[in-house]
Motif scaffolding. Structure first.
Motif, PDB file in Angstrom:
ATOM      1  N   MET A 120      -1.325   3.798   8.347  1.00 26.39           N
ATOM      2  CA  MET A 120      -1.012   4.490   9.647  1.00 26.39           C
ATOM      3  C   MET A 120       0.207   4.189  10.049  1.00 26.39           C
ATOM      4  SD  MET A 120      -2.373   3.228  13.542  1.00 26.39           S
ATOM      5  CE  MET A 120      -1.282   1.753  13.098  1.00 26.39           C
ATOM      6  N   LEU A 121       0.883   3.176   9.963  1.00 29.01           N
ATOM      7  CA  LEU A 121       2.372   3.008  10.152  1.00 29.01           C
ATOM      8  C   LEU A 121       3.311   3.819   9.255  1.00 29.01           C
ATOM      9  CD1 LEU A 121       3.067  -0.567  11.080  1.00 29.01           C
ATOM     10  CD2 LEU A 121       3.319   1.407  12.618  1.00 29.01           C
ATOM     11  N   LEU A 122       2.897   3.921   8.146  1.00 27.16           N
ATOM     12  CA  LEU A 122       3.841   4.608   7.119  1.00 27.16           C
ATOM     13  C   LEU A 122       3.731   6.287   7.653  1.00 27.16           C
ATOM     14  CD1 LEU A 122       2.902   3.405   3.465  1.00 27.16           C
ATOM     15  CD2 LEU A 122       5.060   3.137   4.729  1.00 27.16           C
ATOM     16  N   GLN A 123       2.601   6.759   7.760  1.00 31.51           N
ATOM     17  CA  GLN A 123       2.545   8.036   8.416  1.00 31.51           C
ATOM     18  C   GLN A 123       3.249   8.435   9.794  1.00 31.51           C
ATOM     19  OE1 GLN A 123       0.842  10.560   6.648  1.00 31.51           O
ATOM     20  NE2 GLN A 123       2.127  11.618   8.187  1.00 31.51           N
ATOM     21  N   GLU A 124       3.268   7.268  10.600  1.00 33.64           N
ATOM     22  CA  GLU A 124       4.019   7.337  11.872  1.00 33.64           C
ATOM     23  C   GLU A 124       5.512   7.440  11.505  1.00 33.64           C
ATOM     24  OE1 GLU A 124       3.047   4.822  15.121  1.00 33.64           O
ATOM     25  OE2 GLU A 124       0.825   4.841  14.882  1.00 33.64           O
ATOM     26  N   ASP A 142       7.028   8.353   8.695  1.00 30.76           N
ATOM     27  CA  ASP A 142       7.401   9.540   8.200  1.00 30.76           C
ATOM     28  C   ASP A 142       7.490  10.700   9.263  1.00 30.76           C
ATOM     29  OD1 ASP A 142       7.831  11.384   6.090  1.00 30.76           O
ATOM     30  OD2 ASP A 142       5.743  12.072   6.186  1.00 30.76           O
ATOM     31  N   ASP A 143       6.709  10.623  10.231  1.00 25.29           N
ATOM     32  CA  ASP A 143       6.605  11.547  11.585  1.00 25.29           C
ATOM     33  C   ASP A 143       7.829  11.574  11.923  1.00 25.29           C
ATOM     34  OD1 ASP A 143       4.181  12.518  10.440  1.00 25.29           O
ATOM     35  OD2 ASP A 143       3.010  11.213  12.277  1.00 25.29           O
ATOM     36  N   ARG A 144       8.333  10.235  12.250  1.00 21.71           N
ATOM     37  CA  ARG A 144       9.554   9.915  13.044  1.00 21.71           C
ATOM     38  C   ARG A 144      10.831  10.146  12.284  1.00 21.71           C
ATOM     39  NH1 ARG A 144       8.805   7.022  18.182  1.00 21.71           N
ATOM     40  NH2 ARG A 144       6.615   6.988  18.700  1.00 21.71           N
ATOM     41  N   GLY A 145      10.726  10.353  11.080  1.00 25.34           N
ATOM     42  CA  GLY A 145      11.627  10.512  10.150  1.00 25.34           C
ATOM     43  C   GLY A 145      12.544   9.203   9.923  1.00 25.34           C
ATOM     44  N   TYR A 146      11.843   8.052   9.910  1.00 23.22           N
ATOM     45  CA  TYR A 146      12.212   6.688   9.488  1.00 23.22           C
ATOM     46  C   TYR A 146      12.143   6.208   8.286  1.00 23.22           C
ATOM     47  CZ  TYR A 146      12.233   5.415  14.462  1.00 23.22           C
ATOM     48  OH  TYR A 146      12.211   5.563  16.031  1.00 23.22           O
ATOM     49  N   SER A 147      12.929   5.558   7.459  1.00 25.03           N
ATOM     50  CA  SER A 147      12.833   5.233   6.038  1.00 25.03           C
ATOM     51  C   SER A 147      12.491   3.667   5.945  1.00 25.03           C
ATOM     52  CB  SER A 147      14.032   5.724   5.591  1.00 25.03           C
ATOM     53  OG  SER A 147      15.297   4.948   5.969  1.00 25.03           O
ATOM     54  N   LEU A 168      -2.557  -2.875  -3.641  1.00 27.99           N
ATOM     55  CA  LEU A 168      -2.606  -1.522  -2.825  1.00 27.99           C
ATOM     56  C   LEU A 168      -2.791  -0.681  -3.559  1.00 27.99           C
ATOM     57  CD1 LEU A 168      -1.366  -1.075   0.089  1.00 27.99           C
ATOM     58  CD2 LEU A 168       1.111  -0.845  -1.180  1.00 27.99           C
ATOM     59  N   ASP A 169      -3.428   0.192  -2.943  1.00 30.32           N
ATOM     60  CA  ASP A 169      -3.902   1.350  -3.814  1.00 30.32           C
ATOM     61  C   ASP A 169      -2.607   2.352  -3.860  1.00 30.32           C
ATOM     62  OD1 ASP A 169      -4.974   4.347  -4.081  1.00 30.32           O
ATOM     63  OD2 ASP A 169      -6.683   3.384  -3.436  1.00 30.32           O
ATOM     64  N   ARG A 170      -2.662   2.825  -5.333  1.00 30.18           N
ATOM     65  CA  ARG A 170      -1.723   3.601  -5.879  1.00 30.18           C
ATOM     66  C   ARG A 170      -1.487   5.118  -5.040  1.00 30.18           C
ATOM     67  NH1 ARG A 170       0.934   2.787 -10.347  1.00 30.18           N
ATOM     68  NH2 ARG A 170       1.144   0.973 -11.347  1.00 30.18           N
ATOM     69  N   SER A 171      -2.456   5.301  -4.432  1.00 29.50           N
ATOM     70  CA  SER A 171      -2.510   6.829  -3.727  1.00 29.50           C
ATOM     71  C   SER A 171      -1.499   6.612  -2.382  1.00 29.50           C
ATOM     72  CB  SER A 171      -3.902   6.929  -3.039  1.00 29.50           C
ATOM     73  OG  SER A 171      -4.308   5.983  -1.893  1.00 29.50           O
ATOM     74  N   MET A 172      -0.893   5.684  -2.124  1.00 31.12           N
ATOM     75  CA  MET A 172       0.202   5.469  -1.180  1.00 31.12           C
ATOM     76  C   MET A 172       1.450   5.612  -1.680  1.00 31.12           C
ATOM     77  SD  MET A 172      -0.522   2.337   1.544  1.00 31.12           S
ATOM     78  CE  MET A 172      -2.294   1.964   2.045  1.00 31.12           C
ATOM     79  N   LEU A 173       1.604   5.793  -3.043  1.00 31.43           N
ATOM     80  CA  LEU A 173       2.976   5.927  -3.621  1.00 31.43           C
ATOM     81  C   LEU A 173       3.621   7.123  -3.330  1.00 31.43           C
ATOM     82  CD1 LEU A 173       2.332   4.772  -7.143  1.00 31.43           C
ATOM     83  CD2 LEU A 173       3.621   3.691  -5.509  1.00 31.43           C
ATOM     84  N   LYS A 174       2.954   8.290  -3.072  1.00 29.62           N
ATOM     85  CA  LYS A 174       3.441   9.494  -2.499  1.00 29.62           C
ATOM     86  C   LYS A 174       4.171   9.498  -1.113  1.00 29.62           C
ATOM     87  CE  LYS A 174       2.528  14.616  -1.824  1.00 29.62           C
ATOM     88  NZ  LYS A 174       1.428  15.563  -2.115  1.00 29.62           N
ATOM     89  N   LEU A 175       3.145   8.839  -0.067  1.00 37.15           N
ATOM     90  CA  LEU A 175       3.827   8.516   1.276  1.00 37.15           C
ATOM     91  C   LEU A 175       5.007   7.843   1.138  1.00 37.15           C
ATOM     92  CD1 LEU A 175       3.607   8.926   4.208  1.00 37.15           C
ATOM     93  CD2 LEU A 175       1.779   7.327   4.335  1.00 37.15           C
ATOM     94  N   LEU A 176       4.923   6.472   0.092  1.00 34.05           N
ATOM     95  CA  LEU A 176       6.141   5.889   0.186  1.00 34.05           C
ATOM     96  C   LEU A 176       7.299   6.567  -0.361  1.00 34.05           C
ATOM     97  CD1 LEU A 176       4.586   2.392  -1.527  1.00 34.05           C
ATOM     98  CD2 LEU A 176       5.596   2.555   0.718  1.00 34.05           C
ATOM     99  N   GLY A 177       7.063   7.318  -1.327  1.00 35.81           N
ATOM    100  CA  GLY A 177       8.259   7.869  -1.837  1.00 35.81           C
ATOM    101  C   GLY A 177       9.174   8.905  -0.840  1.00 35.81           C
ATOM    102  N   LYS A 178       8.484   9.303   0.253  1.00 34.35           N
ATOM    103  CA  LYS A 178       8.962  10.048   1.207  1.00 34.35           C
ATOM    104  C   LYS A 178       9.546   9.333   2.231  1.00 34.35           C
ATOM    105  CE  LYS A 178       5.889  13.693   2.862  1.00 34.35           C
ATOM    106  NZ  LYS A 178       4.552  13.781   3.710  1.00 34.35           N
ATOM    107  N   LEU A 179       9.364   8.011   2.202  1.00 31.05           N
ATOM    108  CA  LEU A 179      10.145   6.907   2.911  1.00 31.05           C
ATOM    109  C   LEU A 179      11.424   6.224   2.500  1.00 31.05           C
ATOM    110  CD1 LEU A 179       6.965   5.770   4.852  1.00 31.05           C
ATOM    111  CD2 LEU A 179       8.559   7.474   5.723  1.00 31.05           C
TER     112      LEU A 179
END
Length: 106
Positions: free
Chosen positions: A51-55, A57-62, A80-91
């Motif tokens: 949830m925090l990772l998504q927030e 990303d929405d705010r443009g934080y890294s 940790l589930d590897r499915s979070m890697l895509k979201l992590l990559g954005k941050l």
């Protein structure tokens, strides 16, 4: 204060204070997000991490280097589930991805 709550494992209190910041017109900055994120990771609250990772990303934080390292440790340990890697990559800050010293394995 959020950092102290997280270090003490009082994540409920940390989250309440985090939410009160927003309500009182003092939105949490990127540092506050990273502190809470690290607390959630260290205490294995992975739904809150996502949830925090998504927030963020929405705010443009890294993410900073210490938070990225903590994520790598959790992924490597299979926590940790590897499915979070895509979201992590954005941050991950682009400067880190383009730094040749980070990829020097020799």
């Amino acid at each position: 204060m959020i950092s102290g709550f997280c270090r003490g494992g009082q994540l409920g209190e940390a989250k309440l204070l985090f939410l009160k910041m927003e309500e009182s017109g003092c939105p949490p900055d990127d540092v506050t997000y990273r502190v809470l994120l690290q607390g959630y990771l260290k205490n294995r609250h992975y739904d809150d991490v996502e949830m925090l990772l998504q927030e963020m990303d929405d705010r443009g934080y890294s993410l900073d280097a210490s938070t990225i390292s903590l994520f790598i440790d959790h992924i490597a340990a299979g926590l940790l589930d590897r499915s979070m890697l895509k979201l992590l990559g954005k941050l991950v800050p682009k400067e880190l991805l383009n730094d040749p010293s980070l990829c020097d394995w020799e």
